[in-house]
Design an enzyme around this catalytic site. Structure first.
Site, PDB file in Angstrom:
ATOM      1  N   PHE A  17     133.798 -11.140  -4.643  1.00 48.84           N
ATOM      2  CA  PHE A  17     135.253 -11.083  -4.534  1.00 48.84           C
ATOM      3  C   PHE A  17     135.711 -10.568  -3.178  1.00 48.84           C
ATOM      4  O   PHE A  17     136.902 -10.628  -2.854  1.00 48.84           O
ATOM      5  CB  PHE A  17     135.851 -10.238  -5.664  1.00 48.84           C
ATOM      6  CG  PHE A  17     135.482 -10.730  -7.040  1.00 48.84           C
ATOM      7  CD1 PHE A  17     135.256 -12.082  -7.267  1.00 48.84           C
ATOM      8  CD2 PHE A  17     135.343  -9.857  -8.094  1.00 48.84           C
ATOM      9  CE1 PHE A  17     134.911 -12.545  -8.517  1.00 48.84           C
ATOM     10  CE2 PHE A  17     134.991 -10.309  -9.355  1.00 48.84           C
ATOM     11  CZ  PHE A  17     134.770 -11.656  -9.573  1.00 48.84           C
ATOM     12  N   PHE A  46     132.761  -7.047  -7.617  1.00 46.49           N
ATOM     13  CA  PHE A  46     131.556  -7.817  -7.299  1.00 46.49           C
ATOM     14  C   PHE A  46     131.649  -8.186  -5.822  1.00 46.49           C
ATOM     15  O   PHE A  46     132.742  -8.472  -5.324  1.00 46.49           O
ATOM     16  CB  PHE A  46     131.460  -9.087  -8.149  1.00 46.49           C
ATOM     17  CG  PHE A  46     131.068  -8.833  -9.581  1.00 46.49           C
ATOM     18  CD1 PHE A  46     129.754  -8.974  -9.995  1.00 46.49           C
ATOM     19  CD2 PHE A  46     132.024  -8.425 -10.496  1.00 46.49           C
ATOM     20  CE1 PHE A  46     129.398  -8.719 -11.314  1.00 46.49           C
ATOM     21  CE2 PHE A  46     131.666  -8.168 -11.817  1.00 46.49           C
ATOM     22  CZ  PHE A  46     130.356  -8.315 -12.225  1.00 46.49           C
ATOM     23  N   GLU A  79     142.320  -7.946  -3.717  1.00 49.26           N
ATOM     24  CA  GLU A  79     141.283  -7.498  -2.781  1.00 49.26           C
ATOM     25  C   GLU A  79     141.795  -7.434  -1.346  1.00 49.26           C
ATOM     26  O   GLU A  79     141.409  -6.541  -0.579  1.00 49.26           O
ATOM     27  CB  GLU A  79     140.054  -8.411  -2.868  1.00 49.26           C
ATOM     28  CG  GLU A  79     139.212  -8.211  -4.122  1.00 49.26           C
ATOM     29  CD  GLU A  79     139.749  -8.963  -5.332  1.00 49.26           C
ATOM     30  OE1 GLU A  79     140.744  -9.689  -5.178  1.00 49.26           O
ATOM     31  OE2 GLU A  79     139.164  -8.807  -6.430  1.00 49.26           O
ATOM     32  N   HIS A 115     129.277 -14.251  -9.359  1.00 47.73           N
ATOM     33  CA  HIS A 115     128.994 -12.833  -9.601  1.00 47.73           C
ATOM     34  C   HIS A 115     127.576 -12.496  -9.139  1.00 47.73           C
ATOM     35  O   HIS A 115     126.951 -11.601  -9.671  1.00 47.73           O
ATOM     36  CB  HIS A 115     129.130 -12.491 -11.083  1.00 47.73           C
ATOM     37  CG  HIS A 115     130.525 -12.573 -11.616  1.00 47.73           C
ATOM     38  ND1 HIS A 115     131.150 -13.751 -11.891  1.00 47.73           N
ATOM     39  CD2 HIS A 115     131.424 -11.591 -11.905  1.00 47.73           C
ATOM     40  CE1 HIS A 115     132.382 -13.516 -12.342  1.00 47.73           C
ATOM     41  NE2 HIS A 115     132.569 -12.215 -12.352  1.00 47.73           N
TER      42      HIS A 115
END
Lengths: 321, 332
Positions: free
Chosen positions: A84, A81, A58, A125
């Site tokens: 993240f 998500f 990421e 999440h």
């Protein structure tokens, strides 16, 4: 033909890719697979070379998007998500958000954050990140609650020269539907009055708009007319529409799905107290998720976040004051 | 003022050596001036110097095409910046807080950059510029520019970051024309390399990423020019990312505030501790590339150029809070 919130996002992505050759999509599993939620389904087929799978990195995904944006591209990054994006936090808040102010060179990118809770998703999440990102100067933070806004605000986000954090709510993806996409819409930075009322104002955004509308319907049966304001964009924030509503109702409840400490609700209340203290007939209230990580089990999850029932209960207390 | 484009882009052999030497010399003289201004209390914020790393930095700078390639400097790359085309007024103005500099007082010192001209403005979080260079190269690829090469400068310490790993892996996956220049100066602030990593040589990491690795004596300008020339050429030819690790020693503290008393005297006496500028000067004389008179003339010119830039910046207006545009967004 009815369209879901998720399909509206896909329509906006399609149109952005079609209309602007500088747009490309980058994220994990977004190409042939079409994304974890299928937001980019068929887009790599229809726009070859412009929908790219990213490694599970990421930080580097955002850094790459920033570099491309500096060079005049308009990348759209899909975080699998919202949670993240914490890995990309440094690139978002230190690199993307500061770039225009430091250098005078704009950094036009969109980070799509599939946000918010669904039953069984658990602590990693389910998060809402809008309050975190809104804290930092240099970011636009959007929280669409409707199918039309998911479409029009995403298109507007791509056209903006600033980095945009686009918080789309996973709970709305599949079952929120509308008949057609909007021809025109409110500009980013303008709130929407989702329901008119005169006894109290609920200021909210994203999925909590729908919970608040259900609570307002319940209160209507008890004789109260609740005004519901959908902020749409939490940064910039439309204080004027909020203050005008509180001027009519005299009572304010802010509802957000994010954690209670600080955040958008606290910001709205601070602004109303500072600029409209004389408008208030009761202490302004807020209702957020609980101050714990987000639970996995549906029984616990349902009690962790605000719902129509808890919003209605908060409103009754506010109205009794 | 845009980045200067006076020199031809590709110099070869002796001309390239002389060119690189003169950028090293200019950087050394500029940093000596910056250091003395700092100790005189004329500069706010940190001052980080590239003493001992000028050959490694300048060799990369002269191996790139000005205004066509990408050069992402780190804190010890004055020489590479100048070689890539940064006007000397940029550091002068930024260090002295001039409102006419590229950062206009909003950011300082080594954070200066010209991102619209291929030189991004670094943030302090180490490792995080590498992926930005990746993105600049991806943008160029989208535009059909298959010639561009991007270089990201970094130190031994930053190779320990997750950001570095993510970016180098991404570059390898995308087969980007990226040169990663790791100046292994043996210390990250005060931390020696044996507390930073456990591999025998950082260049071995290239194997794990599936990219080319090159090692070079960072105190030897000729070797730096040869290795960076090869790495840039391979990247440009589509051979993917190139990891270049230079062995050298930081001949100064981490910052101008640091006396570096933790650097063992014995280490300074090894080959790592040789001054690249002195070595290059001797090389020029030994190979008949310059006379003593020419070397002295170049030095006088460098000192003069530094004085001119600093004097100009000192007369510049400084930012005024009342006139500042306190908006971080361009759209709202």
């Amino acid at each position: 033909m009815a369209l879901t919130y998720l399909e509206a996002i896909r329509e906006a992505l399609t149109r952005a890719l079609r209309d602007d050759p500088t747009v490309f999509i980058y994220g994990q599993d977004v190409a042939t697979f079409g994304g974890a939620f299928k937001a980019t389904k068929n887009l790599s087929r229809d726009f070859p070379g412009r929908v790219l799978d990213a490694p599970i990195s990421e930080d580097a995904m955002l850094g790459m998007a920033i570099g491309a944006a500096i060079e005049g591209m308009r990348p759209i990054v899909e975080m699998q998500f919202a949670d993240f994006s914490s890995i990309a936090f440094n690139q978002i808040v230190n690199q993307a958000a500061t770039h225009f102010w430091r250098t005078g060179v704009t950094c036009p990118l969109v980070v799509r954050l599939p946000s918010g809770g669904t039953p069984g998703s658990g602590p990693f999440h389910s998060q809402m990140m809008e309050s975190i990102y809104a804290h930092y100067p240099g970011l636009v933070v959007l929280t669409p609650a409707t199918v039309g806004d998911a479409y029009s605000m995403l298109l507007e986000a791509v056209a903006l020269d600033d980095p945009v954090i686009f918080c789309e709510h996973k709970f709305l993806y599949y079952h929120l539907k509308d008949e057609a996409l909007p021809e025109e819409s409110l500009p980013i930075g303008k709130a929407r009055i989702a329901r008119m009322g005169r006894h109290a104002t609920v200021v909210t955004y994203s999925a909590m708009v729908h919970e608040s509308l259900r609570a307002a319907a319940d209160l209507a049966a008890e004789g109260y007319e609740i005004e519901v304001i959908d902020l749409r964009s939490v940064k910039p924030i439309d204080s004027d529409t909020v203050l005008a509503s509180v001027a009519r109702t005299g009572r304010l409840l802010c509802v957000g799905e994010s954690f209670p400490w600080g955040g958008v609700c606290a910001e709205v209340i601070a602004r109303v107290v500072a600029d409209g203290f004389n408008l208030l007939d009761a202490p302004p209230q807020r209702l957020n998720a609980k101050d714990t990580p987000i639970p996995y089990h549906p029984n616990l999850w349902a009690a962790h976040r605000p719902t129509a029932a808890t919003i209605a209960e908060s409103l009754r207390r506010l109205l009794r004051f | 003022m845009a980045m200067s484009d006076v020199l031809p882009s590709a110099l070869a052999g002796a001309d390239q050596y002389v060119s690189a030497y003169r950028w090293m010399l200019l950087a050394r003289r500029m940093e000596e001036k910056i250091s003395s201004l700092y100790h005189a209390g004329k500069i706010v914020g940190g001052v980080y110097l590239g003493r001992g790393q000028e050959a490694f930095s300048a060799a990369l700078g002269v191996s790139l095409r000005r205004r066509k390639d990408v050069f992402s400097p780190l804190i010890r790359d004055m020489a590479g910046r100048l070689a890539f085309g940064e006007p000397l007024l940029d550091p002068a103005r930024t260090y002295l807080g001039s409102v006419l500099g590229p950062m206009r007082g909003r950011d300082g010192n080594i954070h200066r950059g010209r991102p619209a001209e291929g030189m991004p403005a670094m943030i302090s979080h180490l490792g995080s510029m590498v992926s930005v260079v990746c993105g600049m190269l991806v943008a160029r690829r989208f535009r059909g520019d298959v010639e561009a090469v991007g270089a990201a400068c970094i130190g031994d310490g930053a190779t320990s970051t997750g950001s570095f790993h993510e970016a180098v892996n991404l570059a390898a996956v995308e087969k980007l024309p990226l040169v990663i220049a790791v100046a292994n100066n043996q210390f990250a602030y005060s931390t020696p390399t044996d507390r930073q990593f456990a591999c025998a040589d950082l260049v071995d990491r290239a194997i794990g990423y599936g990219i080319d690795g090159h090692r070079v004596d960072g105190t030897d300008l000729a070797e730096c020019l040869e290795v960076f020339g090869r790495a840039v050429a391979r990247a440009r030819a589509g051979q993917g990312p190139q990891l270049v690790v230079g062995r050298l020693l930081r001949l100064t503290g981490h910052g101008a505030h640091d006396d570096a008393n933790y650097v063992p005297e014995a280490l300074k006496q090894t080959e790592l501790g040789r001054d690249c500028l002195e070595r290059a000067r001797q090389h020029l004389l030994d190979h008949g590339l310059a006379t003593v008179a020419e070397l002295e003339q170049w030095d006088r010119e460098a000192v003069h150029e530094v004085q001119l830039a600093v004097a100009t910046a000192q007369k510049d207006p400084v930012p005024e809070a009342a006139g500042e545009d306190w908006r971080a967004l361009s759209s709202f």
